[in-house]
Design a protein around this motif. Structure first.
Motif, mmCIF file in Angstrom:
data_model
loop_
_atom_site.group_PDB
_atom_site.id
_atom_site.type_symbol
_atom_site.label_atom_id
_atom_site.label_comp_id
_atom_site.label_asym_id
_atom_site.label_seq_id
_atom_site.Cartn_x
_atom_site.Cartn_y
_atom_site.Cartn_z
ATOM 1 N N SER A 267 0.845 -1.202 0.000
ATOM 2 C CA SER A 267 0.000 0.000 0.000
ATOM 3 C C SER A 267 0.871 1.239 0.000
ATOM 4 O O SER A 267 1.931 1.270 0.622
ATOM 5 C CB SER A 267 -0.902 0.025 1.246
ATOM 6 O OG SER A 267 -1.837 -1.010 1.230
ATOM 7 N N PHE A 268 0.377 2.272 -0.683
ATOM 8 C CA PHE A 268 1.066 3.554 -0.719
ATOM 9 C C PHE A 268 0.613 4.421 0.440
ATOM 10 O O PHE A 268 -0.569 4.432 0.806
ATOM 11 C CB PHE A 268 0.770 4.286 -2.026
ATOM 12 C CG PHE A 268 1.410 3.686 -3.246
ATOM 13 C CD1 PHE A 268 2.710 4.019 -3.602
ATOM 14 C CD2 PHE A 268 0.703 2.801 -4.046
ATOM 15 C CE1 PHE A 268 3.292 3.476 -4.737
ATOM 16 C CE2 PHE A 268 1.280 2.260 -5.189
ATOM 17 C CZ PHE A 268 2.589 2.596 -5.532
ATOM 18 N N HIS A 269 1.540 5.198 0.979
ATOM 19 C CA HIS A 269 1.219 6.198 1.990
ATOM 20 C C HIS A 269 0.396 7.304 1.332
ATOM 21 O O HIS A 269 0.625 7.643 0.167
ATOM 22 C CB HIS A 269 2.518 6.765 2.560
ATOM 23 C CG HIS A 269 2.339 7.644 3.755
ATOM 24 N ND1 HIS A 269 1.974 8.972 3.654
ATOM 25 C CD2 HIS A 269 2.472 7.392 5.078
ATOM 26 C CE1 HIS A 269 1.890 9.496 4.875
ATOM 27 N NE2 HIS A 269 2.185 8.563 5.750
ATOM 28 N N PRO A 270 -0.593 7.900 2.033
ATOM 29 C CA PRO A 270 -1.472 8.886 1.389
ATOM 30 C C PRO A 270 -0.806 10.213 1.033
ATOM 31 O O PRO A 270 -1.291 10.921 0.150
ATOM 32 C CB PRO A 270 -2.591 9.096 2.426
ATOM 33 C CG PRO A 270 -1.998 8.673 3.725
ATOM 34 C CD PRO A 270 -1.022 7.577 3.410
ATOM 35 N N THR A 271 0.292 10.581 1.702
ATOM 36 C CA THR A 271 0.872 11.910 1.446
ATOM 37 C C THR A 271 2.371 11.881 1.180
ATOM 38 O O THR A 271 2.905 12.846 0.639
ATOM 39 C CB THR A 271 0.618 12.861 2.637
ATOM 40 O OG1 THR A 271 1.183 12.286 3.825
ATOM 41 C CG2 THR A 271 -0.870 13.080 2.847
ATOM 42 N N GLN A 272 3.081 10.831 1.550
ATOM 43 C CA GLN A 272 4.537 10.792 1.381
ATOM 44 C C GLN A 272 4.946 9.618 0.501
ATOM 45 O O GLN A 272 4.194 8.644 0.364
ATOM 46 C CB GLN A 272 5.227 10.684 2.748
ATOM 47 C CG GLN A 272 4.994 11.899 3.627
ATOM 48 C CD GLN A 272 5.984 11.984 4.781
ATOM 49 O OE1 GLN A 272 6.874 11.158 4.944
ATOM 50 N NE2 GLN A 272 5.820 12.997 5.599
#
Length: 349
Positions: free
Chosen positions: A325-330
């Motif tokens: 999963s990707f981090h939402p802001t970084q």
């Protein structure tokens, strides 16, 4: 970066200096982390470019960052959901217990207040992210519940998919399910269209079905995969659907109304499924420019969504990567693995 000693169960690890890319523990000297003379240029607020989170007693099947990015939720074969801090020492500060079997998939609600989880104990459960308490148990499925997905915007709805051949739509404000969508075969992956008027399902019949919730019928069937669909994710803008399959492809579908007849717009390859037949998930980056998928070859794969070029193939895990999963802001990628651990890795910008 903090010079404090990282606890042994949340190790900071770095890439080896000769650039081979293998993960090695940082040398510890006098209670501090040794810093390489040519320190890597940092792109995130992680304590180290790579963090290893361990604590689960079984395979980790699901991982999601909270909407604000400060917390990570993981679900495991050990029946527990764990919450971890994304930054600092990545402490595991909460365990949510109640499932009687593995946690196969979990999601945060868009407000960050609840976590939804699916389990082979035939239930979908909702948890209060602040207290760790179970706030709702949805137990109408007759067999394993493989998957769940909340509606991103609007009323508190979610959809679940089960081996009993049904997908069920739930309203968190109502005790029982509000709709049952009958399928012929087991449902392994579900997603909610952003508008809330459609549900996408996939499973062992290799196709994606688009359900119109007003008509309660399938209005579109997407064919292309040649094996079981194990994960799906709606793009950040809601226009495209990403599906991962045991045929070792990741496909992008155009879900906009009046799209071309062949809605499969891209096929990504490189990752692998194997005899373990885990339900490997897939995900989009927050801006939709990159996609990632779980892979049985122990690697984390990240592709460029436009060109289909493989951008990263990240080593480190010693078991199947079940979800990334990707981090939402970084620029951070989190990965959950059958080796019972979670890695957080910093990506180049």
């Amino acid at each position: 970066m903090s010079g404090a000693l990282v606890p042994s169960n949340k190790r900071a690890v770095s890439t080896d200096p000769d650039g081979a890319g293998a993960l090695v523990k940082r040398q510890r000297t006098n209670g501090e982390l040794a810093m390489a003379p040519n320190e890597i240029r940092r792109t995130s607020d992680l304590q180290a470019p790579i963090m290893l989170l361990s604590g689960h007693a079984g395979e980790v099947f699901s991982l999601k960052f909270s909407p604000d990015g400060k917390t990570i939720a993981t679900g495991s074969h050990d029946k527990h959901l764990f919450l971890w801090n994304t930054y600092g020492d990545c402490e595991n500060f909460m365990a949510m217990k109640g499932h009687k079997n593995a946690v196969l998939e979990l999601h945060w609600t868009s407000d960050g207040e609840r976590i939804i989880s699916a389990s082979p104990d035939k239930s979908v459960r909702a948890w209060d992210a602040a207290t760790g308490l179970q706030v709702k148990k949805m137990a109408e499925h007759d067999m394993f519940v493989n998957t769940c997905c909340p509606l991103r915007r609007g009323p508190p709805l979610l959809v679940s998919g089960s081996d009993d051949g049904t997908a069920k739509v739930w309203d968190m404000r109502v005790k029982r399910s509000v709709q049952t969508l009958p399928e012929t075969y087991q449902v392994c992956a579900v997603a909610f269209a952003d508008a809330g008027d459609q549900v996408y399902t996939g499973g062992i019949d290799n196709s994606v079905k688009v359900w119109d919730l007003r008509k309660e019928q399938v209005v579109l069937t997407l064919s292309g995969h040649s094996d079981t669909i194990t994960g799906m994710a709606v793009s950040p803008n809601g226009s495209h659907l990403l599906t991962n399959s045991m045929d070792n492809t990741l496909r992008e579908w155009d879900m906009r109304p009046y799209a071309a007849e062949n809605r499969c717009t891209k096929v990504f390859t490189g990752h692998l499924h194997n005899f373990e037949k885990n339900l490997l998930k897939c995900a989009w980056s927050p801006d939709g420019s990159q996609v990632t998928a779980g892979s049985a070859d122990r690697m984390v794969y990240i592709w460029d969504a436009a060109s289909r070029a493989l951008l990263y193939k990240l080593p480190g895990h010693t078991g199947s990567v079940n979800e990334a999963s990707f981090h939402p802001t970084q620029p951070i990628i989190g990965s959950a693995s059958s080796d019972k651990t979670v890695y957080l890795g910093e990506l180049a910008v």
